[in-house]
Scaffold this motif. Structure first.
Motif, short mmCIF file in Angstrom:
data_model
loop_
_atom_site.label_atom_id
_atom_site.label_comp_id
_atom_site.label_asym_id
_atom_site.label_seq_id
_atom_site.Cartn_x
_atom_site.Cartn_y
_atom_site.Cartn_z
N ALA A 3 45.65 13.65 24.45
CA ALA A 3 46.90 13.01 24.06
C ALA A 3 46.59 11.88 23.08
N TYR A 4 47.50 11.62 22.17
CA TYR A 4 47.30 10.59 21.16
C TYR A 4 48.32 9.48 21.40
N GLU A 5 47.82 8.26 21.54
CA GLU A 5 48.70 7.11 21.79
C GLU A 5 48.44 6.03 20.75
N CYS A 6 48.96 6.23 19.57
CA CYS A 6 48.94 5.22 18.51
C CYS A 6 47.54 4.72 18.17
N GLY A 7 46.57 5.57 18.18
CA GLY A 7 45.22 5.19 17.77
C GLY A 7 44.38 4.55 18.85
N ILE A 8 44.90 4.39 20.05
CA ILE A 8 44.11 3.81 21.14
C ILE A 8 43.74 4.92 22.12
N GLU A 9 42.79 4.64 22.95
CA GLU A 9 42.39 5.61 23.97
C GLU A 9 43.54 5.80 24.95
N PRO A 10 43.86 7.05 25.26
CA PRO A 10 44.97 7.27 26.20
C PRO A 10 44.63 6.77 27.59
N THR A 11 45.64 6.25 28.24
CA THR A 11 45.43 5.76 29.60
C THR A 11 45.49 6.93 30.56
N PRO A 12 44.66 6.93 31.58
CA PRO A 12 44.69 8.06 32.53
C PRO A 12 46.01 8.10 33.29
N GLN A 13 46.49 9.30 33.52
CA GLN A 13 47.74 9.50 34.25
C GLN A 13 47.43 10.20 35.56
N PRO A 14 48.18 9.90 36.61
CA PRO A 14 47.97 10.62 37.87
C PRO A 14 48.37 12.08 37.72
N VAL A 15 47.81 12.91 38.57
CA VAL A 15 48.13 14.34 38.54
C VAL A 15 49.62 14.51 38.82
N GLY A 16 50.27 15.30 38.01
CA GLY A 16 51.71 15.49 38.18
C GLY A 16 52.52 14.48 37.38
N GLY A 17 51.87 13.64 36.60
CA GLY A 17 52.59 12.66 35.78
C GLY A 17 52.84 11.38 36.53
N GLY A 18 53.22 10.37 35.81
CA GLY A 18 53.52 9.07 36.41
C GLY A 18 54.99 8.74 36.28
N ARG A 19 55.36 7.64 36.84
CA ARG A 19 56.75 7.20 36.76
C ARG A 19 56.94 6.37 35.51
N PHE A 20 58.00 6.63 34.79
CA PHE A 20 58.35 5.83 33.62
C PHE A 20 59.24 4.68 34.06
N PRO A 21 59.10 3.53 33.42
CA PRO A 21 60.02 2.43 33.74
C PRO A 21 61.46 2.82 33.39
N LEU A 22 62.40 2.30 34.13
CA LEU A 22 63.80 2.59 33.92
C LEU A 22 64.30 2.13 32.56
N LYS A 23 63.61 1.17 31.96
CA LYS A 23 64.03 0.64 30.67
C LYS A 23 64.05 1.71 29.59
N TYR A 24 63.18 2.68 29.67
CA TYR A 24 63.17 3.76 28.67
C TYR A 24 64.46 4.57 28.75
N MET A 25 64.87 4.90 29.95
CA MET A 25 66.09 5.69 30.11
C MET A 25 67.32 4.89 29.72
N VAL A 26 67.35 3.60 30.06
CA VAL A 26 68.49 2.76 29.69
C VAL A 26 68.59 2.65 28.17
N THR A 27 67.45 2.48 27.51
CA THR A 27 67.46 2.40 26.06
C THR A 27 67.93 3.71 25.44
N ALA A 28 67.50 4.82 25.98
CA ALA A 28 67.95 6.12 25.46
C ALA A 28 69.44 6.30 25.66
N MET A 29 69.96 5.91 26.83
CA MET A 29 71.39 6.05 27.06
C MET A 29 72.20 5.13 26.15
N LEU A 30 71.70 3.91 25.93
CA LEU A 30 72.39 2.99 25.01
C LEU A 30 72.41 3.55 23.60
N PHE A 31 71.30 4.13 23.18
CA PHE A 31 71.25 4.74 21.86
C PHE A 31 72.30 5.84 21.74
N ILE A 32 72.41 6.67 22.76
CA ILE A 32 73.37 7.76 22.71
C ILE A 32 74.80 7.22 22.67
#
Length: 127
Positions: free
Chosen positions: A36-65
């Protein structure tokens, strides 16, 4: 008919692009390309099955919509709100009238109330 032709051309181009891509690109796979590529930095390890995203991402997406839908609603209204002209050059009343103006003001007030609520609840802060 022109819209149908444009839709067929767009669909044909999309299908052609997806179908020809595996045959035209280089195929020198290595571990770095598969990571995975994360803006030129080493990707951070993720737990198996993915991790939880902060709610702020979803709120920002809903506000954009919400604000994107507001703009989509405002633009045709503003274009059609221009005054109508008759053949003699005189100006007639607007094609939409007072009802449309009141409806748009109610819509804008509703969106501003939602914006003020989100701002008050600090939904726009990234700290």
């Amino acid at each position: 008919m022109p819209i149908l032709v444009l839709a067929v051309l767009a669909g044909g181009f999309a299908i052609f692009s997806v179908a020809i891509a595996p045959f035209t690109g280089p195929k020198r796979w290595n571990r770095a390309k598969l990571d995975a590529y994360e803006c030129g930095i080493e990707p951070t390890p993720q737990p198996v099955g993915g991790g939880r995203f902060p709610l702020k991402y979803m709120v920002t997406a809903m506000l954009f919509i919400v604000f994107d839908i507001e703009i989509i609603f405002l633009y045709p209204w503003a274009v059609s709100f221009a005054p109508l002209k008759n053949d003699a050059g005189g100006v007639l009343s607007s094609g939409l009238g007072v009802f449309a103006l009141v409806e748009m003001l109610l819509f804008i007030v509703t969106v501003l109330v939602a914006y003020a609520y989100v701002w008050r609840r600090k939904g726009l802060d990234w700290d």
